[in-house]
Design an enzyme around this catalytic site. Structure first.
Site, PDB file in Angstrom:
ATOM      1  CG  HIS A 103     -75.510  52.403  -7.118  1.00  0.00           C
ATOM      2  ND1 HIS A 103     -76.127  52.549  -8.217  1.00  0.00           N
ATOM      3  CD2 HIS A 103     -75.027  53.633  -6.793  1.00  0.00           C
ATOM      4  CE1 HIS A 103     -75.986  52.912  -9.044  1.00  0.00           C
ATOM      5  NE2 HIS A 103     -75.207  54.890  -8.318  1.00  0.00           N
ATOM      6  CG  ASP A 106     -77.862  49.542  -7.284  1.00  0.00           C
ATOM      7  OD1 ASP A 106     -78.369  50.602  -6.482  1.00  0.00           O
ATOM      8  OD2 ASP A 106     -76.719  49.819  -7.492  1.00  0.00           O
ATOM      9  CD  GLU A 234     -71.666  58.955 -13.720  1.00  0.00           C
ATOM     10  OE1 GLU A 234     -71.076  57.704 -13.713  1.00  0.00           O
ATOM     11  OE2 GLU A 234     -72.517  58.940 -14.557  1.00  0.00           O
ATOM     12  CD  GLU A 270     -75.099  58.817 -17.163  1.00  0.00           C
ATOM     13  OE1 GLU A 270     -74.405  58.820 -16.277  1.00  0.00           O
ATOM     14  OE2 GLU A 270     -76.293  59.054 -16.974  1.00  0.00           O
ATOM     15  CG  HIS A 273     -74.262  62.263 -17.075  1.00  0.00           C
ATOM     16  ND1 HIS A 273     -73.270  61.931 -15.434  1.00  0.00           N
ATOM     17  CD2 HIS A 273     -75.675  61.963 -16.501  1.00  0.00           C
ATOM     18  CE1 HIS A 273     -74.961  60.942 -14.655  1.00  0.00           C
ATOM     19  NE2 HIS A 273     -75.266  61.145 -15.117  1.00  0.00           N
ATOM     20  CG  ASP A 298     -72.133  55.331 -16.210  1.00  0.00           C
ATOM     21  OD1 ASP A 298     -72.061  53.843 -16.507  1.00  0.00           O
ATOM     22  OD2 ASP A 298     -72.975  56.150 -15.606  1.00  0.00           O
ATOM     23  CG  ASP A 309     -79.520  61.745 -16.193  1.00  0.00           C
ATOM     24  OD1 ASP A 309     -79.557  61.509 -17.075  1.00  0.00           O
ATOM     25  OD2 ASP A 309     -78.647  61.414 -14.983  1.00  0.00           O
ATOM     26  CG  ASP A 311     -80.046  58.223 -16.651  1.00  0.00           C
ATOM     27  OD1 ASP A 311     -79.589  58.363 -17.026  1.00  0.00           O
ATOM     28  OD2 ASP A 311     -80.599  57.851 -14.900  1.00  0.00           O
ATOM     29  CG  ASP A 341     -76.117  55.194 -15.659  1.00  0.00           C
ATOM     30  OD1 ASP A 341     -77.647  54.906 -14.850  1.00  0.00           O
ATOM     31  OD2 ASP A 341     -75.843  56.147 -14.796  1.00  0.00           O
TER      32      ASP A 341
END
Ligand code: XUL
Ligand code: CO
Length: 441
Positions: A103, A106, A234, A270, A273, A298, A309, A311, A341
């Site tokens: 991003h 980031d 996404e 993802e 998700h 992802d 989430d 991750d 991700d």
């Protein structure tokens, strides 16, 4: 000051095969190994996510950051950003992965003004460009981070505040500029705040219209500047908002079609998700595949006992096998890839844990690829599914497929042919076969 080396304890991670007991080697991922028509590297197109790996502090709503990150021991925010870039390229090179994703926010801190934020980003992107040239690591995708800053509290492209909408446009323009400059193969829009918390204060119709116009402007600008990568949306059903407009693959596709955007955007799907949407990952991939919208992935997994989430790095071979079956059936994931991700747990705070997480995820997908290819070569699922629907090849049923029959003709046929004879769905047999194929590797 930046350091020369951030991961001195790790050389390079390389393939040693399933017999090796070195957890910092690959048991399955052998980049040059051919699987069907392509090498493993070509099939899998792995990517490291900048945010989780180099920025994540390990906070949670109850506790402070835990991560030991030597590249963050730098006072000045811009120097810290440069140190993160150096750490990132050292890590990705040692891991042997061809891509990364980021991003805008980031990699570089935001400034007081849009101009200052853009200047910060440009300066860090210079350094990223140098490291990309030195290492040969490429950009899978860039994305604007339109969810962290307080101004996006009510949304970005769905904000009720028109000035915020313009800020989101400015940020997205710059993110697309730098993604183009770095030859990014894709550009992702994740609508982190595009949704609502209560309909009492929300004009849903207007928010959809504004979001669609925003995406049209993104696609037009991509054309104008000659970005020749893939644009991706996404999907995610909830978190941070109660209801996110990009709920799942089906919802996003119906939205894109309503606003005539289906030729411009594909989907970045993802694992976690999908779980939050109440689907399997395979369901999301299948839905996108049969609608020619499977763009990128992802790669992560959630925790079935937690409703948010998490991750996590993918560790479940069954899920990755079923995902790779969809990808192989789609003819591959390029120009998309498999972006991790995923983040290490808050309790796994040492830098080396970042390697364990990625090695685990990479091997789980590499094994999934081997099993999926083996299953396809056996033809067992394909033959079963084909024969399950074979009735549609014969007599009046062939007319159903051709769209050449009607209710009267079918009613007449049904009356004259007695009750239908059903075949077993054989789910247990197919699950048994799937597990046996997994056990072969
Ligand atoms: C959030 C998420 C994002 C997107 C990019 O759940 O998945 O990191 O992938 O903004
Ligand atoms: Co994601």
């Amino acid at each position: 000051m930046t350091q020369d080396e951030y991961f001195p304890a790790v050389e390079t991670v390389s393939y040693e095969g399933p017999e090796s007991d070195d957890p910092l080697s690959y048991a399955y991922y052998d980049p040059e190994r051919r699987v069907g028509e392509k090498t493993m590297a070509e099939h899998l197109r792995f990517s490291v996510a900048f945010w989780h790996t180099f920025v994540e502090e390990g906070t949670d709503p109850f506790g402070a950051g835990t991560m030991q990150r030597p590249w963050d021991d730098v006072e000045d925010p811009m120097e810290r950003a440069e140190a993160r870039v150096d750490a990132a390229f050292e890590f990705i090179e040692k891991l042997g992965v061809p891509y990364f994703c980021f991003h805008d926010r980031d990699v570089a801190p935001s400034g007081e003004t849009i101009a200052e934020s853009n200047a910060n980003l440009d300066r860090i992107v210079d350094r990223i460009e140098d490291r990309m040239d030195e290492t040969g690591i490429e950009l899978l995708w860039g994305t604007p981070q339109l969810f962290y800053e307080p101004k996006y509290a009510h949304g970005a492209a769905t904000s009720p505040n028109a000035d915020v909408y313009a800020h989101a446009a400015a940020q997205t323009k710059q993110a697309l500029d730098v993604t183009t400059r770095l030859d990014g193969e894709n550009f992702v829009i994740w609508g982190g705040r595009e949704g609502y918390t209560t309909l009492l204060n929300t004009d849903m119709d207007r928010e959809f219209e504004n979001l669609a116009r925003f995406l049209r402007m993104v696609a037009d600008y991509a054309d104008d500047i000659g970005f020749d990568g893939q644009l991706l949306i996404e999907p995610k059903p909830k978190e941070p908002t109660k209801h996110q407009y990009d709920f799942d693959a089906a919802t996003v596709l119906s939205f894109l079609r309503k606003y005539g955007l289906e030729e411009d955007f594909n989907l970045n799907l993802e694992g976690n998700h999908a779980t939050l949407a109440g689907h399997t990952f395979q369901h999301e991939l299948r839905y996108a595949r049969i609608n020619d919208a499977l763009g990128s992935i992802d790669a992560n997994q959630g925790d079935k006992l937690l409703g948010w989430d998490t991750d996590q790095f993918p560790t479940d071979t069954k899920t990755t096998t079923l995902a790779m079956l969809e990808i192989l059936e789609a003819g591959g994931i390029a120009p998309g890839g498999l972006n991790f991700d995923a983040k290490v747990r808050r309790e796994s705070f040492e830098p080396v844990d970042l390697f364990y997480g990625h090695v685990s995820g990479i091997d789980t997908f590499a094994k999934g690829l081997l099993v999926a290819q083996d299953l396809r070569e056996s033809g067992v699922l394909e033959e079963f599914v084909e024969s399950r629907y074979s009735g549609y090849e014969e007599s009046i049923h062939a007319d159903v497929a051709a769209g050449q029959t009607d209710l009267v003709a079918l009613a007449e046929y049904a009356e004259n042919n007695g009750p239908p004879e059903l075949d077993s769905g054989r789910q247990e047999r197919l699950e048994l076969i799937l597990n046996r194929h997994i056990a072969k590797f």
